[in-house]
Design a protein around this motif. Structure first.
Motif, PDB file in Angstrom:
ATOM      1  N   ASN A 249       9.740   8.231   2.449  1.00  0.00           N
ATOM      2  CA  ASN A 249       8.706   8.839   1.609  1.00  0.00           C
ATOM      3  C   ASN A 249       8.935  10.343   1.568  1.00  0.00           C
TER       4      ASN A 249
ATOM      5  N   GLU B 112       2.775   1.299  -3.850  1.00  0.00           N
ATOM      6  CA  GLU B 112       1.936   1.606  -5.007  1.00  0.00           C
ATOM      7  C   GLU B 112       1.315   2.994  -4.923  1.00  0.00           C
ATOM      8  N   LYS B 113       1.261   3.567  -3.727  1.00  0.00           N
ATOM      9  CA  LYS B 113       0.715   4.906  -3.562  1.00  0.00           C
ATOM     10  C   LYS B 113       1.672   5.978  -4.067  1.00  0.00           C
TER      11      LYS B 113
ATOM     12  N   LYS C 258       0.822  -1.214   0.000  1.00  0.00           N
ATOM     13  CA  LYS C 258       0.000   0.000   0.000  1.00  0.00           C
ATOM     14  C   LYS C 258       0.857   1.265   0.000  1.00  0.00           C
ATOM     15  N   TYR C 259       2.037   1.185   0.607  1.00  0.00           N
ATOM     16  CA  TYR C 259       2.931   2.346   0.623  1.00  0.00           C
ATOM     17  C   TYR C 259       3.621   2.522  -0.729  1.00  0.00           C
TER      18      TYR C 259
END
Length: 413
Positions: free
Chosen positions: A339, A113-114, A110-111
């Protein structure tokens, strides 16, 4: 009698003159009033026209001073992605005679592909199954590992590292081809000359990517001198400086350097890492992502010309079989996802690092129904109860320690 008659006629004439005069005066007064009314209407119309003109001009001004246009993207980076022999053996399906690595990445997908761009250090080669698959010291991994990375959401893989020539020129080229086959791109190793700069544009933000390695484990001899000059980006200060200058001349908003450097298992960056990192910022690099030590090293913010630039000297192991049991070093289980929120203000053509988020990860190795599993856990999600993962009590303390160790390093900047 005649005299009286004349008097009457004169009197009547005077009356008619008086009435005519009064009529003319009334008419003139009426015309004057009409003129005044018309003038008032004209003045009112003029005022209305002026108001309309003012509104129109205000609209024009509003269009000129509209909100500045801003683009925001997220770049996510991870450290060493390694596949030791227990990992590819665990991924093998005896029934289908194929490999599946996707479960390894399911908790962090989820991290990844975001992010608008996700990249990591692919520290192995996919030289083909005709060469036996192997782990350390000469890696050769099934190419399904790349399929899993693609399905997780990765876009760019750094391939300039000390294992990129583990199976010579063939392994290097096949790895690039396999990365491209799955729709990803690589940086740091190349099949052709003059191809060592990758430029990606997302939301009108142009980012240049470069990658270098300190060495090749003595496998330099598998390439000719000419091939070595362009097929692998090795750390050479003049070359790095020249590449950065070349990227800067290409209408670039940001420069990212993924660099394989430092001393293995040392939790502090070497003096050379610090010196070279600061030089690269001075030359024009904005984000420097370190790999190779297999443990996490600190990050650093360097302000240059009023603009923050970011260095992390080592992001640790994102995935490997290295751990307390195999290395007597629990720090090799730790990784961190970086990120970076990037913002561009088009009104002043400024691109900055708006925010930095650290996401500590831990490699969970366990056995279930006599089958071995490797899974990368985002530790904070587990602590907050967001992961449906059952961890034995003896490992929970190591998970918490991993989080604390990582975040303490990130707070040193």
């Amino acid at each position: 009698m005649r005299k009286k008659h004349n008097t009457i006629i004169i009197f009547l004439i005077l009356i008619f003159c008086f009435l005519g005069f009064m009529g003319a005066a009334a008419y003139m007064k009426f015309k004057s009033a009409e003129t005044n009314i018309t003038s008032e209407y004209i003045e009112a119309d003029n005022e209305i026209d002026e108001e309309k003109s003012a509104v129109k001009n205000l609209d024009d001004i509003t269009e000129v001073i509209e909100e500045p246009r801003i683009s925001t993207i997220n770049l996510l980076a991870v450290g060493d992605i390694m596949f030791h022999s227990p990992q590819y053996k665990a991924a093998f399906n005896k029934e289908t005679l194929s490999y599946d690595f996707t479960s390894t990445f399911r908790h962090i997908k989820k991290y990844v592909e975001k992010a608008n761009i996700a990249l990591g250090n692919f520290e192995t080669v996919t030289a083909g199954e005709e060469i036996p698959f192997s782990g350390f010291p000469r890696f050769n991994t099934p190419k399904e590992s790349l399929l899993a990375l693609k399905e997780t959401g990765f876009d760019i893989l750094a391939t300039a590292n000390n294992h990129c020539l583990d199976h010579g020129k063939t392994g290097l080229i096949r790895t690039i081809d396999n990365i491209n086959e799955y729709g990803m791109k690589n940086i740091g190793t190349y099949k052709e000359p003059n191809n060592n700069i990758l430029i990606e544009e997302i939301e009108n933000i142009r980012i240049g990517f470069l990658s270098y390695t300190y060495g090749l484990n003595g496998m330099d001899s598998t390439l000719t001198g000419e091939e070595l000059s362009y097929m692998v980006n090795r750390i050479d200060e003049e070359k790095i400086k020249g590449d950065i200058e070349k990227v800067r001349s290409s209408d670039i908003d940001l420069i990212v350097v993924f660099i394989h450097w430092g001393n293995e298992y040392q939790r502090e960056p070497s003096s050379y890492q610090i010196e070279l990192g600061e030089k690269m910022v001075e030359w024009g690099a904005n984000i420097i992502l370190g790999s190779h030590p297999h443990v996490i090293q600190r990050s650093q913010i360097i302000n240059k010309d009023g603009k923050d630039n970011f260095i992390i000297y080592s992001m640790g192991n994102f995935l490997s079989n290295q751990r307390k049991e195999t290395m007597d070093n629990s720090y090799t289980e730790d990784g961190v996802m970086i990120n970076l929120e990037i913002e561009k203000d088009f009104s002043c053509q400024q691109t900055v690092i708006k925010n930095i988020q650290y996401i500590p990860t831990w490699v969970y190795k366990y056995r279930e129904n006599n089958k071995l599993f490797f899974e990368i856990l985002p530790i904070d999600d587990y602590i907050n109860g967001e992961l449906n993962v059952s961890i034995v009590d003896s490992l929970k303390g190591r998970l918490k320690k991993s989080y604390d160790d990582t975040m303490s390093k990130m707070s040193e900047n």
